[in-house]
Design a protein around this motif. Structure first.
Motif, short mmCIF file in Angstrom:
data_model
loop_
_atom_site.label_atom_id
_atom_site.label_comp_id
_atom_site.label_asym_id
_atom_site.label_seq_id
_atom_site.Cartn_x
_atom_site.Cartn_y
_atom_site.Cartn_z
N TYR A 112 4.58 18.18 18.95
CA TYR A 112 5.89 18.34 19.57
C TYR A 112 6.04 17.39 20.76
CZ TYR A 112 9.84 20.71 21.77
OH TYR A 112 11.05 21.00 22.35
N LEU A 113 5.00 17.33 21.60
CA LEU A 113 5.04 16.45 22.77
C LEU A 113 5.08 14.97 22.35
CD1 LEU A 113 2.57 18.26 25.20
CD2 LEU A 113 5.07 18.13 25.36
N ASP A 114 4.38 14.63 21.29
CA ASP A 114 4.43 13.25 20.77
C ASP A 114 5.86 12.89 20.37
OD1 ASP A 114 1.75 12.79 21.15
OD2 ASP A 114 1.19 13.16 19.06
N LYS A 115 6.52 13.82 19.72
CA LYS A 115 7.92 13.55 19.32
C LYS A 115 8.82 13.41 20.54
CE LYS A 115 7.87 15.56 14.72
NZ LYS A 115 8.42 16.59 13.83
N LEU A 116 8.60 14.26 21.54
CA LEU A 116 9.42 14.17 22.75
C LEU A 116 9.21 12.84 23.47
CD1 LEU A 116 9.24 17.76 24.28
CD2 LEU A 116 11.16 16.67 23.12
N GLU A 117 7.96 12.37 23.49
CA GLU A 117 7.69 11.09 24.15
C GLU A 117 8.37 9.93 23.43
OE1 GLU A 117 3.43 10.84 24.28
OE2 GLU A 117 3.29 12.20 25.99
#
Length: 138
Positions: A112-117
């Motif tokens: 999820y954090l990878d997608k947000l970045e």
């Protein structure tokens, strides 16, 4: 069933709780030996094992009773040890599954954090998917 036993075996080996379990099983067989040897009302090793099973599981069927002091002391020690071993094994298994759940949650959070970045690089469908996940969390 076999898969579950395999998973249990892996958990016990990784945590070294298998040694506790094997020691406990050895204690049960040794206790049955002592009870068979010193208890006048128990005439064979099978009955002594059956009695130890009833003590360990705290079922206490009552079909076999001991009368000698040594057999009573062995029964008390065996029952205390059984409670401790069962508590340890339960804790080990729960801890393992908690770690698995935490690892899965951490992996999902990492994705999820990878997608947000990389938000500007995501397609419209990926943005909608993230939006839906955020709504579901509330």
């Amino acid at each position: 069933m076999l898969h579950s036993l395999h998973v249990l075996n892996v958990i016990l080996k990784r945590s070294h709780a298998d040694k506790i379990l094997w020691g406990f099983i050895g204690l049960v067989f040794f206790s049955a030996f002592l009870i068979d040897l010193f208890e006048p009302d128990i005439t064979n090793y099978g009955d002594a094992l059956w009695y130890c099973y009833a003590v360990v599981t705290t079922v206490g069927f009552g079909d076999i009773c001991v009368t000698s002091l040594l057999a009573k002391v062995v029964s008390v020690l065996l029952s205390f040890y059984a409670v401790i071993v069962i508590a340890i094994l339960t804790g080990v298994i729960v801890d393992y599954y908690s770690e698995v759940a935490q690892a899965q949650q951490s992996e999902t959070l990492s994705e999820y954090l990878d997608k947000l970045e990389n938000l500007p690089k995501l397609s419209h469908e990926e943005l909608v998917e993230i939006s839906e996940k955020v709504k579901a969390m509330r």
